[in-house]
Design a protein around this motif. Structure first.
Motif, PDB file in Angstrom:
ATOM      1  N   UNK A 198     -22.137  28.802  -3.523  1.00  0.00           N
ATOM      2  CA  UNK A 198     -21.691  28.850  -2.684  1.00  0.00           C
ATOM      3  C   UNK A 198     -19.932  28.386  -3.277  1.00  0.00           C
ATOM      4  N   UNK A 199     -19.375  28.779  -4.687  1.00  0.00           N
ATOM      5  CA  UNK A 199     -17.816  28.251  -4.959  1.00  0.00           C
ATOM      6  C   UNK A 199     -17.010  28.462  -4.089  1.00  0.00           C
ATOM      7  N   UNK A 200     -16.815  28.915  -3.071  1.00  0.00           N
ATOM      8  CA  UNK A 200     -15.712  28.601  -2.527  1.00  0.00           C
ATOM      9  C   UNK A 200     -15.940  27.628  -1.297  1.00  0.00           C
ATOM     10  N   UNK A 201     -17.193  27.408  -1.205  1.00  0.00           N
ATOM     11  CA  UNK A 201     -17.455  26.892   0.996  1.00  0.00           C
ATOM     12  C   UNK A 201     -16.464  25.723   1.066  1.00  0.00           C
ATOM     13  N   UNK A 202     -16.202  25.029  -0.323  1.00  0.00           N
ATOM     14  CA  UNK A 202     -15.621  23.651  -0.430  1.00  0.00           C
ATOM     15  C   UNK A 202     -13.592  23.533  -1.084  1.00  0.00           C
ATOM     16  N   UNK A 203     -13.951  24.871  -0.792  1.00  0.00           N
ATOM     17  CA  UNK A 203     -11.700  25.123  -1.374  1.00  0.00           C
ATOM     18  C   UNK A 203     -11.325  25.468   0.193  1.00  0.00           C
ATOM     19  N   UNK A 204      -9.544  24.486   0.167  1.00  0.00           N
ATOM     20  CA  UNK A 204      -8.844  25.777   0.741  1.00  0.00           C
ATOM     21  C   UNK A 204      -8.139  27.378   0.361  1.00  0.00           C
ATOM     22  N   UNK A 205      -7.639  28.044   1.278  1.00  0.00           N
ATOM     23  CA  UNK A 205      -7.945  28.828   1.106  1.00  0.00           C
ATOM     24  C   UNK A 205      -6.772  29.480   0.286  1.00  0.00           C
ATOM     25  N   UNK A 206      -6.046  28.872  -0.232  1.00  0.00           N
ATOM     26  CA  UNK A 206      -5.489  29.092  -1.234  1.00  0.00           C
ATOM     27  C   UNK A 206      -6.182  29.072  -2.792  1.00  0.00           C
ATOM     28  N   UNK A 207      -7.134  27.790  -2.731  1.00  0.00           N
ATOM     29  CA  UNK A 207      -7.823  27.348  -3.974  1.00  0.00           C
ATOM     30  C   UNK A 207      -9.240  29.003  -4.070  1.00  0.00           C
ATOM     31  N   UNK A 208      -9.538  29.367  -2.964  1.00  0.00           N
ATOM     32  CA  UNK A 208     -10.680  30.122  -2.784  1.00  0.00           C
ATOM     33  C   UNK A 208     -10.202  31.530  -3.195  1.00  0.00           C
ATOM     34  N   UNK A 235     -19.125  33.763   2.745  1.00  0.00           N
ATOM     35  CA  UNK A 235     -18.379  33.890   2.457  1.00  0.00           C
ATOM     36  C   UNK A 235     -18.114  35.694   2.823  1.00  0.00           C
ATOM     37  N   UNK A 236     -16.650  35.867   3.573  1.00  0.00           N
ATOM     38  CA  UNK A 236     -17.289  37.418   4.143  1.00  0.00           C
ATOM     39  C   UNK A 236     -16.178  38.036   2.715  1.00  0.00           C
ATOM     40  N   UNK A 237     -14.767  37.083   2.512  1.00  0.00           N
ATOM     41  CA  UNK A 237     -14.360  37.693   2.056  1.00  0.00           C
ATOM     42  C   UNK A 237     -15.177  37.818   0.390  1.00  0.00           C
ATOM     43  N   UNK A 238     -15.809  36.781   0.326  1.00  0.00           N
ATOM     44  CA  UNK A 238     -16.708  36.639  -1.371  1.00  0.00           C
ATOM     45  C   UNK A 238     -17.306  38.107  -1.955  1.00  0.00           C
ATOM     46  N   UNK A 239     -18.346  37.962  -0.531  1.00  0.00           N
ATOM     47  CA  UNK A 239     -19.301  39.161   0.139  1.00  0.00           C
ATOM     48  C   UNK A 239     -18.696  40.227  -0.172  1.00  0.00           C
ATOM     49  N   UNK A 240     -17.279  41.245   0.569  1.00  0.00           N
ATOM     50  CA  UNK A 240     -16.615  42.293   0.762  1.00  0.00           C
ATOM     51  C   UNK A 240     -16.418  42.590  -0.764  1.00  0.00           C
ATOM     52  N   UNK A 241     -16.309  41.499  -1.782  1.00  0.00           N
ATOM     53  CA  UNK A 241     -16.061  41.593  -3.137  1.00  0.00           C
ATOM     54  C   UNK A 241     -16.993  42.071  -3.933  1.00  0.00           C
ATOM     55  N   UNK A 270     -22.059  43.839 -13.039  1.00  0.00           N
ATOM     56  CA  UNK A 270     -21.788  43.699 -11.516  1.00  0.00           C
ATOM     57  C   UNK A 270     -21.661  42.521 -11.487  1.00  0.00           C
ATOM     58  N   UNK A 271     -21.144  42.609  -9.498  1.00  0.00           N
ATOM     59  CA  UNK A 271     -20.588  41.056  -9.234  1.00  0.00           C
ATOM     60  C   UNK A 271     -21.466  41.182  -8.266  1.00  0.00           C
ATOM     61  N   UNK A 272     -22.765  40.518  -7.877  1.00  0.00           N
ATOM     62  CA  UNK A 272     -23.570  40.290  -7.315  1.00  0.00           C
ATOM     63  C   UNK A 272     -23.748  39.453  -6.383  1.00  0.00           C
ATOM     64  N   UNK A 273     -23.939  39.691  -5.063  1.00  0.00           N
ATOM     65  CA  UNK A 273     -23.739  38.994  -3.910  1.00  0.00           C
ATOM     66  C   UNK A 273     -25.057  38.321  -2.676  1.00  0.00           C
ATOM     67  N   UNK A 311      -7.420  31.986  -5.577  1.00  0.00           N
ATOM     68  CA  UNK A 311      -7.637  32.048  -7.214  1.00  0.00           C
ATOM     69  C   UNK A 311      -9.135  32.488  -7.289  1.00  0.00           C
ATOM     70  N   UNK A 312      -9.990  31.918  -7.103  1.00  0.00           N
ATOM     71  CA  UNK A 312     -11.614  31.639  -7.236  1.00  0.00           C
ATOM     72  C   UNK A 312     -12.141  33.220  -7.532  1.00  0.00           C
ATOM     73  N   UNK A 313     -11.787  34.019  -6.101  1.00  0.00           N
ATOM     74  CA  UNK A 313     -11.901  35.213  -5.793  1.00  0.00           C
ATOM     75  C   UNK A 313     -11.545  35.890  -7.081  1.00  0.00           C
ATOM     76  N   UNK A 314     -10.238  35.806  -6.956  1.00  0.00           N
ATOM     77  CA  UNK A 314      -9.247  36.393  -8.387  1.00  0.00           C
ATOM     78  C   UNK A 314     -10.177  36.333  -9.872  1.00  0.00           C
ATOM     79  N   UNK A 315     -10.511  35.242 -10.034  1.00  0.00           N
ATOM     80  CA  UNK A 315     -11.548  34.912 -11.083  1.00  0.00           C
ATOM     81  C   UNK A 315     -12.869  35.691 -11.472  1.00  0.00           C
TER      82      UNK A 315
END
Length: 222
Positions: free
Chosen positions: A169-179, A202-208, A37-40, A181-185
């Motif tokens: 924090x894998x999305x913290x240094x990224x623009x929205x488009x790159x983030x 990151x609220x979107x990552x937490x929701x995932x 699972x994905x644990x945040x 793809x990280x969420x998809x990954x």
């Protein structure tokens, strides 16, 4: 043992010495991380989530408490045993993409080096295609954007075949488009039955996340 969690923490505390005295970064943390699972680990800056991620990754030892990995108590293991567990089972993706990569190697060679470090071979072309980086195989890392470097960092963990991937924090240094793809990954990794633990605000990552551990001022929130 299907009922044994991937990680189980009981009463974990982490102290750091400072010129002003001992500072407690984590207070008596107790939680589990399920398999596949994905644990945040969610919380604001300074809440202790990155510290806990380093404890889970067997990079830092807790000052007190117990950390079990897949049923094995790790707190009192020797340096060599901890290193072997990290090499054979755990992959860590740090916040700054270049901290995960070998800058003197090409994109493709980074994947092969990661695989060799885990005594494996990898299909670098397939991994790069999966990450949308197929055209970059011969590039130097400096030719990649920050988002591309972070995707490659996850690709290196795919190459290593780590059962567990921890990311700070894998999305913290990224623009929205790159983030995006990280969420998809991250979602793809869980679909492929990796266990993924991410520290993030990151609220979107937490929701995932299917399992969220919320932290505030070094404590696990009720």
């Amino acid at each position: 043992m299907p009922d044994v969690p991937m990680f189980q923490l009981d009463g974990v505390g982490v102290d750091y010495p400072t010129p002003a005295g001992l500072v407690t970064a984590v207070h008596d943390a107790a939680f589990t991380v399920p398999h596949r699972e994905l644990t945040v680990l969610a919380g604001p800056s300074g809440s202790g989530k990155s510290t806990l991620l380093r404890v889970l990754g067997l990079v830092d030892r807790p000052s007190r408490g117990s950390v079990c990995f897949d049923g094995t108590e790790t707190t009192n293991l020797g340096h060599r045993s901890r290193r072997l567990l990290r090499r054979d089972h755990l992959g860590v993706v740090f916040q700054q993409p270049l901290d995960n990569l070998l800058e003197y190697l090409s994109v493709e060679d980074n994947l092969h080096a990661a695989a060799r470090s885990a005594r494996r071979a990898c299909d670098a072309a397939a991994i790069l295609a999966r990450l949308g980086l197929a055209h970059t195989a011969d590039w130097r890392l400096t030719a990649l954007s920050g988002g591309q470097q972070q995707r490659l960092a996850f690709g290196c963990e795919l190459a290593r075949g780590s059962a567990v991937i921890l990311a700070d924090e894998p999305t913290s240094q990224l623009d929205e488009a790159s983030a995006d793809l990280v969420l998809e990954t991250l979602a793809d990794l869980v679909a492929d039955e990796f266990t993924v633990v991410v520290a993030s605000h990151d609220d979107r990552l937490i929701a995932l996340g299917s399992h969220v551990v919320r932290l505030r001022e070094g404590r696990v929130a009720a």
